[in-house]
Design a protein around this motif. Structure first.
Motif, PDB file in Angstrom:
ATOM      1  N   UNK A   1       0.834  -1.195   0.000  1.00 14.19           N
ATOM      2  CA  UNK A   1       0.000   0.000   0.000  1.00 14.19           C
ATOM      3  C   UNK A   1       0.873   1.250   0.000  1.00 14.19           C
ATOM      4  N   UNK A   2       0.500   2.233  -0.837  1.00 11.71           N
ATOM      5  CA  UNK A   2       1.245   3.473  -0.924  1.00 11.71           C
ATOM      6  C   UNK A   2       0.628   4.531  -0.020  1.00 11.71           C
ATOM      7  N   UNK A   3       1.451   5.522   0.330  1.00 10.22           N
ATOM      8  CA  UNK A   3       1.008   6.614   1.183  1.00 10.22           C
ATOM      9  C   UNK A   3       1.204   7.933   0.444  1.00 10.22           C
ATOM     10  N   UNK A   4       0.107   8.657   0.199  1.00 11.82           N
ATOM     11  CA  UNK A   4       0.163   9.916  -0.525  1.00 11.82           C
ATOM     12  C   UNK A   4      -0.120  11.071   0.426  1.00 11.82           C
ATOM     13  N   UNK A   5       0.852  11.968   0.557  1.00 14.78           N
ATOM     14  CA  UNK A   5       0.701  13.140   1.411  1.00 14.78           C
ATOM     15  C   UNK A   5       0.288  14.305   0.515  1.00 14.78           C
ATOM     16  N   UNK A  21      -6.937   8.289  -5.279  1.00 10.11           N
ATOM     17  CA  UNK A  21      -5.705   7.521  -5.101  1.00 10.11           C
ATOM     18  C   UNK A  21      -5.981   6.045  -4.827  1.00 10.11           C
ATOM     19  N   UNK A  22      -7.051   5.554  -5.439  1.00 12.84           N
ATOM     20  CA  UNK A  22      -7.402   4.134  -5.387  1.00 12.84           C
ATOM     21  C   UNK A  22      -7.506   3.658  -3.936  1.00 12.84           C
ATOM     22  N   UNK A  23      -6.963   2.473  -3.647  1.00 14.10           N
ATOM     23  CA  UNK A  23      -7.094   1.887  -2.315  1.00 14.10           C
ATOM     24  C   UNK A  23      -5.873   2.145  -1.440  1.00 14.10           C
ATOM     25  N   UNK A  24      -5.181   3.259  -1.711  1.00 15.46           N
ATOM     26  CA  UNK A  24      -3.996   3.606  -0.931  1.00 15.46           C
ATOM     27  C   UNK A  24      -4.369   4.537   0.221  1.00 15.46           C
ATOM     28  N   UNK A  25      -3.376   4.922   1.006  1.00 12.41           N
ATOM     29  CA  UNK A  25      -3.593   5.798   2.148  1.00 12.41           C
ATOM     30  C   UNK A  25      -3.311   7.244   1.764  1.00 12.41           C
ATOM     31  N   UNK A  26      -4.268   8.121   2.042  1.00 11.75           N
ATOM     32  CA  UNK A  26      -4.115   9.550   1.801  1.00 11.75           C
ATOM     33  C   UNK A  26      -3.896  10.229   3.146  1.00 11.75           C
ATOM     34  N   UNK A  72     -12.255   4.955   3.357  1.00  6.53           N
ATOM     35  CA  UNK A  72     -12.953   5.671   2.295  1.00  6.53           C
ATOM     36  C   UNK A  72     -13.753   4.690   1.455  1.00  6.53           C
ATOM     37  N   UNK A  73     -14.749   5.202   0.750  1.00 10.24           N
ATOM     38  CA  UNK A  73     -15.638   4.342  -0.027  1.00 10.24           C
ATOM     39  C   UNK A  73     -14.933   3.659  -1.191  1.00 10.24           C
ATOM     40  N   UNK A 145      -4.505  13.802 -11.754  1.00 17.93           N
ATOM     41  CA  UNK A 145      -5.813  13.200 -12.002  1.00 17.93           C
ATOM     42  C   UNK A 145      -6.567  13.841 -13.157  1.00 17.93           C
ATOM     43  N   UNK A 146      -6.483  15.178 -13.289  1.00 18.53           N
ATOM     44  CA  UNK A 146      -7.256  15.855 -14.315  1.00 18.53           C
ATOM     45  C   UNK A 146      -6.387  16.438 -15.423  1.00 18.53           C
ATOM     46  N   UNK A 147      -5.181  15.938 -15.579  1.00 16.21           N
ATOM     47  CA  UNK A 147      -4.274  16.479 -16.583  1.00 16.21           C
ATOM     48  C   UNK A 147      -4.475  15.807 -17.937  1.00 16.21           C
ATOM     49  N   UNK A 148      -4.442  16.605 -18.974  1.00 14.24           N
ATOM     50  CA  UNK A 148      -4.547  16.121 -20.347  1.00 14.24           C
ATOM     51  C   UNK A 148      -3.351  16.684 -21.106  1.00 14.24           C
ATOM     52  N   UNK A 149      -2.331  15.862 -21.419  1.00 13.66           N
ATOM     53  CA  UNK A 149      -1.167  16.366 -22.151  1.00 13.66           C
ATOM     54  C   UNK A 149      -1.599  17.089 -23.423  1.00 13.66           C
TER      55      UNK A 149
END
Length: 438
Positions: A1-5, A21-26, A72-73, A145-149
C-alpha cells in the motif's frame, strides 16, 4: 500500500482529490487543515472548495479518529498527521523557518522515515515546493488526475483515404456509409487514394455511422463572415448545428475562434430565432499586473475585461446587408434583449434555458469551474467554449490541467458534443508570425 501526502493546493484545486488515489492511504498534515480554514470565507471558487473539503473531513471525523485512519468508499484510508516542533530541526537550515510549506515538508519527511521505503509520495501543484521536496529526498509528484497532455489533445478532425468512387458517391448523395473508428461529430476529409487533390469534407454521424455533408454557408456568409480554411468550415458546421449542444474550439491567437462563435450565435439568435438570446461571457483574469479597482457602474468596470468581445461584435456589426443597409447596432441588440455580455463571476446557481452561450478564454477555468458552467445549461441551450491552452493567465492551472482541455478529452465522442482545433491564423500576417515565432 502506498502513502500519498497531499498539499493544500491539491485539495483547493479538487476537493474530491482524496478519492483519486485508489485503495492507498491519503495523509493530510494538520497544517493543511489550518490553511484550508483560512480560505473558507473566500467567495471565489477556492473558497467554495475549501468549505466543501472541510465538510467532508468533518463527516469522516464522525466515523472514526482521523489520526488513526478513516476508511474511504473507494477502499482507501484517510489520515491526518500531526506536526511536532522537532520535525523542523531535521530539515536543512534554509527550511527551518516556521512556515506552512516547511511544516508540511517536515511532516512528509518524518512519515518517510517511519514508513516502508518507497511507499511515501508527496503530492503538490506547487512547482517550487516539489523542488524543495526533491532536494530533501522526498518523492514529489504533481497532481495528475485531471491532466490532459496538450500534445495528445483530441483535434476533432482526421483524414481518411478512400476510393475515387467513394468520393464521387459522397458528392452525389451527400452522405457516405463507412466503417471505422471515428468520434461522433468528428470532421473528416476524404482523400482519393489515386489522386490526392480529389477530396471532400464532411462530419461523422455516429448514429447512422456515415459521413454527412457540412451545413452550407449562405452566399452572404455568416453575418458577413466566410470560413477561410477547412478547420473553420468544420467549426462553423458545429456552431450552426442545433443538435450539437456543446462545442469547444481550441486554437492559438488569430485563428478565429471567438469571431466564428459570435457570428454563428448572432445568426441563431437575431436571424433564425433558434435561441432567445446570445450570452457571451469570459472569466476575469488580467494579463500581467492588475489595474486594481475601476470606477463607475458595473458596465464601466467590466468594459476593460470584455473589450475583446466588443471588438469582435463591432467587426461583425460593421458589415452591411444586401440592400446596403448597416446591420443592427451592438447597443440595439442588447436593448432588444438579443445579446448580453457578462462575466462568469455570478453564474453559480443560475439556470440558463434556450440561450446560445459563448464562454471565451475558457482555458483560464479549472475543470470544476467548467463543470459548474455546463451544468447551468437549461433545456434548449447551446454552449460554446473557446480558448488557447498556451495562453493562460490563471496561476492555478496550466496547459494540461485547465478546464478547456479537460472538457475536450472527457466529452469527445458524445453525440451532442463537438470539438475543433484551429491551427491556421487568419487575423493578419503579423499576428500569425508572432503566434508562431514569439
Amino acid at each position: 500500500m502506498k502513502n500519498y501526502i497531499l498539499d493544500t493546493n491539491v485539495l483547493l484545486h479538487d476537493p474530491q482529490a482524496i478519492f483519486k488515489f485508489s485503495d492507498n492511504t491519503v495523509i493530510l498534515p494538520l497544517t493543511v487543515i489550518e490553511e484550508i480554514d483560512r480560505f473558507k470565507k473566500d467567495q471565489s471558487e477556492t473558497g467554495r472548495n475549501a468549505r466543501q473539503i472541510s465538510r467532508m473531513i468533518d463527516g469522516f471525523r464522525a466515523q472514526a479518529k482521523l489520526v488513526e485512519g478513516v476508511s474511504l468508499e473507494n477502499g482507501g484510508i484517510l489520515k491526518v498527521a500531526i506536526y511536532k516542533q522537532d520535525f523542523l530541526q531535521k530539515l536543512p537550515p534554509e527550511l527551518r523557518n516556521d512556515q506552512g510549506d516547511n511544516r508540511i515538508l517536515a511532516v512528509a519527511q518524518d512519515l518517510q522515515n517511519n514508513l516502508p521505503q518507497g511507499t511515501v509520495f508527496f503530492v503538490t501543484k506547487d512547482i517550487n515546493l516539489r523542488i524543495k521536496a526533491d532536494t530533501i529526498g522526498l518523492c514529489a509528484e504533481d497532481y495528475q488526475s485531471d491532466k490532459v497532455p496538450i500534445e495528445d489533445l483530441y483535434t476533432g478532425a482526421s483524414e481518411i483515404m478512400v476510393s475515387q468512387a467513394q468520393v464521387d458517391q459522397f458528392y452525389e448523395q451527400g452522405a457516405l456509409s463507412i466503417e471505422g473508428d471515428f468520434f461522433a461529430n468528428q470532421g473528416l476529409t476524404l482523400i482519393d487514394e489515386t489522386n490526392s487533390s480529389h477530396t471532400a469534407i464532411g462530419r461523422y454521424d455516429s448514429i447512422n455511422k456515415q459521413i454527412v455533408n457540412l451545413i452550407k454557408v449562405p452566399k452572404e456568409g455568416v453575418w458577413g463572415i466566410y470560413p477561410r480554411n477547412r478547420e473553420q468550415q468544420f467549426a462553423l458546421d458545429l456552431l450552426l448545428n442545433d443538435d450539437i449542444q456543446l462545442v469547444s474550439l481550441v486554437g492559438k491567437a488569430g485563428t478565429g475562434k471567438t469571431l466564428l462563435a459570435i457570428a454563428a450565435g448572432l445568426v441563431k439568435t437575431a436571424d433564425e430565432n433558434s435561441y432567445t438570446r446570445l450570452l457571451v461571457s469570459r472569466p476575469v483574469y488580467p494579463m500581467g499586473r492588475d489595474l486594481g479597482f475601476l470606477p463607475g457602474d458595473i458596465e464601466d468596470k467590466l468594459a476593460p475585461w470584455m473589450q475583446p468581445i466588443f471588438d469582435n461584435v463591432e467587426l461583425l456589426l460593421s458589415s452591411y446587408d444586401e440592400g446596403g443597409n448597416r446591420k443592427r447596432g451592438y447597443r440595439e441588440l442588447i436593448d432588444m434583449g438579443l445579446m448580453e455580455i457578462e462575466p462568469l463571476t455570478y453564474i453559480r446557481g443560475r439556470s440558463i434555458p434556450k440561450q446560445y452561450m459563448i464562454v471565451d478564454e475558457a482555458q483560464n477555468l479549472t475543470p470544476h469551474e467548467i463543470k459548474t458552467i455546463i451544468t447551468r445549461a437549461g433545456e434548449g441551450t447551446k454552449i460554446v467554449l473557446t480558448g488557447d491552452p498556451y495562453q493562460i493567465d490563471n496561476p492555478y492551472v496550466d496547459s494540461a490541467s485547465n478546464g478547456l482541455s479537460f472538457s475536450v478529452e472527457r466529452l469527445k465522442g458524445q453525440e451532442i458534443t463537438g470539438h475543433m482545433t484551429l491551427s491556421k491564423g487568419e487575423r493578419s500576417l503579423l499576428a500569425e508570425l508572432a503566434a508562431n515565432l514569439l
